[in-house]
Structures are given as structure tokens and as C-alpha cells.
Write an enzyme that holds these catalytic residues in place. Structure first.
Site, PDB file in Angstrom:
ATOM      1  N   TYR A 237      46.547  43.552  47.794  1.00  0.00           N
ATOM      2  CA  TYR A 237      46.636  44.874  48.425  1.00  0.00           C
ATOM      3  C   TYR A 237      47.101  45.911  47.404  1.00  0.00           C
ATOM      4  O   TYR A 237      48.257  46.295  47.375  1.00  0.00           O
ATOM      5  CB  TYR A 237      47.634  44.768  49.592  1.00  0.00           C
TER       6      TYR A 237
ATOM      7  N   ARG B 193      45.234  53.689  47.602  1.00  0.00           N
ATOM      8  CA  ARG B 193      45.369  52.796  48.751  1.00  0.00           C
ATOM      9  C   ARG B 193      45.761  53.556  50.018  1.00  0.00           C
ATOM     10  O   ARG B 193      46.508  54.520  49.972  1.00  0.00           O
ATOM     11  CB  ARG B 193      46.441  51.736  48.430  1.00  0.00           C
ATOM     12  N   ASP B 194      45.248  53.054  51.147  1.00  0.00           N
ATOM     13  CA  ASP B 194      45.548  53.637  52.457  1.00  0.00           C
ATOM     14  C   ASP B 194      45.314  55.150  52.449  1.00  0.00           C
ATOM     15  O   ASP B 194      46.207  55.950  52.721  1.00  0.00           O
ATOM     16  CB  ASP B 194      46.982  53.315  52.880  1.00  0.00           C
TER      17      ASP B 194
ATOM     18  N   TRP C  28      50.322  52.663  65.430  1.00  0.00           N
ATOM     19  CA  TRP C  28      50.413  51.439  64.624  1.00  0.00           C
ATOM     20  C   TRP C  28      51.752  51.242  63.922  1.00  0.00           C
ATOM     21  O   TRP C  28      52.005  50.173  63.362  1.00  0.00           O
ATOM     22  CB  TRP C  28      49.322  51.453  63.542  1.00  0.00           C
TER      23      TRP C  28
ATOM     24  N   TRP D 267      52.554  39.046  50.367  1.00  0.00           N
ATOM     25  CA  TRP D 267      51.766  40.219  49.988  1.00  0.00           C
ATOM     26  C   TRP D 267      51.931  40.524  48.506  1.00  0.00           C
ATOM     27  O   TRP D 267      53.055  40.665  48.006  1.00  0.00           O
ATOM     28  CB  TRP D 267      52.186  41.425  50.820  1.00  0.00           C
TER      29      TRP D 267
ATOM     30  N   SER E 243      51.293  43.441  46.540  1.00  0.00           N
ATOM     31  CA  SER E 243      51.004  44.857  46.792  1.00  0.00           C
ATOM     32  C   SER E 243      51.241  45.737  45.580  1.00  0.00           C
ATOM     33  O   SER E 243      51.107  46.961  45.669  1.00  0.00           O
ATOM     34  CB  SER E 243      51.872  45.367  47.950  1.00  0.00           C
TER      35      SER E 243
ATOM     36  N   ASP F 149      56.743  49.180  58.660  1.00  0.00           N
ATOM     37  CA  ASP F 149      55.430  49.795  58.465  1.00  0.00           C
ATOM     38  C   ASP F 149      55.543  51.154  57.779  1.00  0.00           C
ATOM     39  O   ASP F 149      54.555  51.641  57.222  1.00  0.00           O
ATOM     40  CB  ASP F 149      54.729  50.001  59.808  1.00  0.00           C
TER      41      ASP F 149
ATOM     42  N   ASP G 178      42.781  47.612  55.596  1.00  0.00           N
ATOM     43  CA  ASP G 178      42.495  49.012  55.964  1.00  0.00           C
ATOM     44  C   ASP G 178      41.473  49.711  55.070  1.00  0.00           C
ATOM     45  O   ASP G 178      40.994  50.795  55.437  1.00  0.00           O
ATOM     46  CB  ASP G 178      43.776  49.869  55.991  1.00  0.00           C
TER      47      ASP G 178
ATOM     48  N   SER H 262      52.136  53.845  53.368  1.00  0.00           N
ATOM     49  CA  SER H 262      51.970  52.692  52.484  1.00  0.00           C
ATOM     50  C   SER H 262      51.076  53.013  51.296  1.00  0.00           C
ATOM     51  O   SER H 262      50.352  52.158  50.796  1.00  0.00           O
ATOM     52  CB  SER H 262      51.405  51.509  53.273  1.00  0.00           C
TER      53      SER H 262
END
Length: 400
Positions: free
Chosen positions: A118, A123-124, A316, A83, A85, A350, A172, A130
Site C-alpha cells: 500500500y 495514494r488515496d 468509512w 500492512w 504502507s 482510519d 482503494d 491516509s
């Protein structure tokens, strides 16, 4: 110990080179715009993830559990996505490329390097655990373009050009634009998400790379009302790209727990035609075709080994009692599913279960979540121990 090695030697795992599916594979339902990049490649297994797993192997060895310690070795040798990120993660890409290049040179087996990009601004937008490093009120859109340019630079070195890449773009992100526009942060980030993804697709048009946009999972976008909206959104993003930019297709179930092909459907899927990822792919495909969008897929099965571990489909975060799923393969039973893959590195949290933490999300303190849990991305050894124990199929044993 020598006795154990003798008993287990016949079960040693050799990294698989993916062959073309056999004649029993159904005829293609969607014309491929470019070939399946997974065919004929060995999935590169990166040392950064493997090093984290050393802690898990030691955990089993301390309990004299040699069989599960040897199964951890199998996970270490399984191609799993790296990843990217943050800007800091860019330093890992040359490591992946150097390692994969050296393996390919030494063995003669073509290496496929799998990466997740990512780092969109905001983000998210519907979750906290995250959240990323880029923000629109701090030049996030321009910084994201710089980030993508740096990703491209890393993937176009002399050694990189000798390899192949499968890239999953921004998990996502578009799913949030389909279902969570009532969330102020998502509504505010919508244009940046679409423009950012279009820029990433346009910039990463590399001859040795296949691009897959994230398409969430069957429990999120697989409902009948969400399918056409999703396809229309994907078409809109592709319309914003420049030149003849395109994608290979879509990645589903990233970091989630849905089975690819469930033996029995879970109760909370009762009203959905997309009750596992196998059915989700088939539900979404005609809508993609209708919008002239490439309809090929990869499906993350890294943590989908054990069913009946959630009380609701929407849970999740660090689902307790989950298990590693099937090893990556191109034998998918559907001609437009390129491969089953491991996108989420099992063992990376997560999100934190600490309600006082800035990035705490209530999902990570919920009834299905494994508690206590560290911050997102941090190593969660107790969790990966369970992934190994609960793997379905049972992980093969490797000794080296």
C-alpha cells in the site's frame, strides 16, 4: 484468578488450519487459475499487532473484565494482515517471515503470511486521512518501483521460500479511478496507479504467493453502472503486465464494515443488488468473466460484526460501535470466495478527528465517526475496546 482459568479452560482457542470446504459447497462458477492458497494453511498471527493489543488487554484488566481481556488474546492469535504502507514498514517483513518460519518449523503447520502492499504515489487520491509518502512531482513512480523491488527481495529469502503469502495490492486505488476521476488528484494519478499496479503484479509473480487486487466494496463499486466499468479497468491493468503475469483474484471490503452475508439488508442499500459482500461478489463475477479476468475473492470481515452502525453507506472512518466480525475461514458458501479474512488490523485508526490536522478528512469528524480519534494507523485503544465488546459472533476466550 485460578477459578477463572478453570472455568474458561475449555473455551481456549486453537489457531485454525483451513481445510477444504465440505461437499455442501456449491460447484465452482469460475475455473481457478491456481489453487486456493488458504487451504491447508494456518494463518500466521504477527507479533507487531499482538503487541499493540497488549494495551487493550490491560484496559480490560484494569476494569476487572477478565473475559474480554481473554477475548483480546483471541484477537492476538488471529491471523491478520500486516500492512507495508511505507519504505519504513519494509523492516517489519523480515520479522513476519522469521516468526512464521519458526512457527512452521516448530509445529509442522504450514504458515500463510498475509500482507497488504500500500504505497502508490498520490495514494488515496480522494481522501486525506491516509495520504502516502510518494508524489509524482518528486519521482514517485520510480520510487514506487524501487519499493516493489524491495518487497520482492524480502519475500524471496531462503526462509520466505518455505512459506506461503497472500498479498492484497493497493486498497482503494482502482476504485477511485472508477468513481472519482472528477477529483483532480485522482485524474492526475490515474496512469501512475495503473502502471504501478501492473508493475507490482508483474514483479510479485512468486510461486508461493497469491495476489489479490483491491475491488473496493459493494457500497462503492457494486452498483449496476459501476460493475462493467470496474471489470474493464481490471482487465486494462492486467493487459499492462509483462510476461504471463496474473492474479488470483480480488479483495473486497478492505477496512470497511459491510457484512459478508447480512441477516437483513440495511435501509441505505435498498436500490443495490450488491447489498452485502456475498451479493457483491456474485454481481461482479460475470463482468470479470466477460473480460477474461480471474474471478476469485477474499473478503475482509474484520470489522463487520455489527450492522446498523452507519447512517449512510459512504461513511468509512472509525465508525463508532463497530465490532469484530467472524473469525477467518474458508467456509464461504461460494466456490470462488477463497476465504473470509481480517485485512484491517482492528484498533489502527482510519484517520484523525482533529480538524486542524494536515491529514484531516471530514469523514473522520462526521456523525458516525468515533471521536476523538488519532492519526491514521495510530493505535486507537478506546476503539478496539468497542470492537471486542461488539464482536459478532462473540469472540471465543483464550488464556494463552
Amino acid at each position: 484468578m485460578m477459578y477463572l482459568q478453570t472455568i474458561l479452560a475449555a473455551l481456549v482457542v486453537i489457531p485454525a488450519v483451513f481445510a477444504a470446504p465440505g461437499s455442501s459447497t456449491p460447484k465452482p462458477t469460475v475455473p481457478a487459475t491456481n489453487p486456493n492458497i488458504f487451504i491447508g494453511k494456518e494463518l500466521y498471527a504477527n507479533s507487531i499487532y499482538a503487541e499493540k493489543l497488549e494495551q487493550t488487554a490491560k484496559t480490560f484488566l484494569k476494569k476487572w473484565d477478565f473475559a474480554n481481556a481473554a477475548r483480546v488474546k483471541t484477537v492476538q492469535k488471529t491471523g491478520t494482515f500486516g500492512w507495508i504502507s511505507s519504505f519504513a514498514d519494509l523492516k517489519n517483513v523480515p520479522i513476519y517471515i522469521k516468526e512464521a518460519y519458526n512457527i512452521q518449523k516448530r509445529t509442522g503447520k504450514k504458515q500463510l503470511v498475509e500482507l497488504v502492499v500500500y504505497n502508490l504515489p498520490e495514494r488515496d487520491c480522494s481522501a486525506k486521512s491516509s495520504a502516502g509518502e510518494l508524489f509524482l512531482n518528486d519521482g514517485g513512480a520510480a520510487k514506487y518501483k524501487d519499493f516493489i523491488n524491495k518487497v520482492k527481495a524480502a519475500l524471496t529469502t531462503k526462509e520466505a521460500k518455505e512459506l506461503s503469502f497472500a498479498l492484497v495490492l493497493e486498497p482503494d486505488s482502482l476504485g477511485n479511478l472508477v468513481t472519482n476521476m472528477a477529483v483532480e488528484k485522482c485524474a492526475g494519478a490515474a496512469d501512475a496507479y495503473k502502471q504501478g499496479l501492473a508493475y507490482a503484479i508483474s514483479t510479485l509473480q512468486l510461486p508461493n504467493a497469491a495476489l489479490y487486487i483491491d475491488a473496493a466494496h459493494g457500497g462503492w463499486l457494486g452498483w449496476d453502472g459501476n460493475l462493467p466499468l470496474s471489470a474493464e479497468l481490471y482487465a486494462e491493468v492486467l493487459s499492462l503486465t509483462t510476461g504471463n503475469a496474473t492474479i488470483r483474484g480480488f479483495a473486497t471490503n478492505v477496512s470497511n464494515y459491510n457484512a459478508y452475508k447480512a441477516s437483513t439488508r440495511e435501509a441505505f442499500t435498498e436500490w443495490s443488488n450488491s447489498w452485502d459482500e456475498y451479493h457483491y461478489v456474485q454481481s461482479l463475477t460475470p463482468h470479470l468473466i466477460a473480460n477474461n479476468v480471474p474471478a476469485n475473492f477474499i473478503v475482509d470481515v474484520g470489522r463487520s460484526g455489527k450492522l446498523a452502525v452507519r447512517s449512510t453507506w459512504g461513511n468509512w472512518c472509525n465508525i463508532k460501535n463497530a465490532g469484530f466480525g467472524p473469525l477467518p475461514t474458508t467456509n464461504t458458501e461460494l466456490a470462488n470466495v477463497d476465504a473470509l479474512v481480517w485485512v484491517k488490523p482492528g484498533g489502527e485508526s482510519d484517520g484523525t478527528s482533529d480538524p486542524t490536522a494536515q491529514r484531516y478528512d471530514e469523514m473522520c469528524g462526521g456523525p458516525d465517526a468515533h471521536i476523538p480519534a488519532p492519526e491514521a494507523g495510530h493505535w486507537f485503544d478506546e476503539y478496539v475496546v468497542n470492537l471486542v465488546k461488539n464482536a459478532n459472533p462473540v469472540l471465543p476466550i483464550s488464556l494463552w
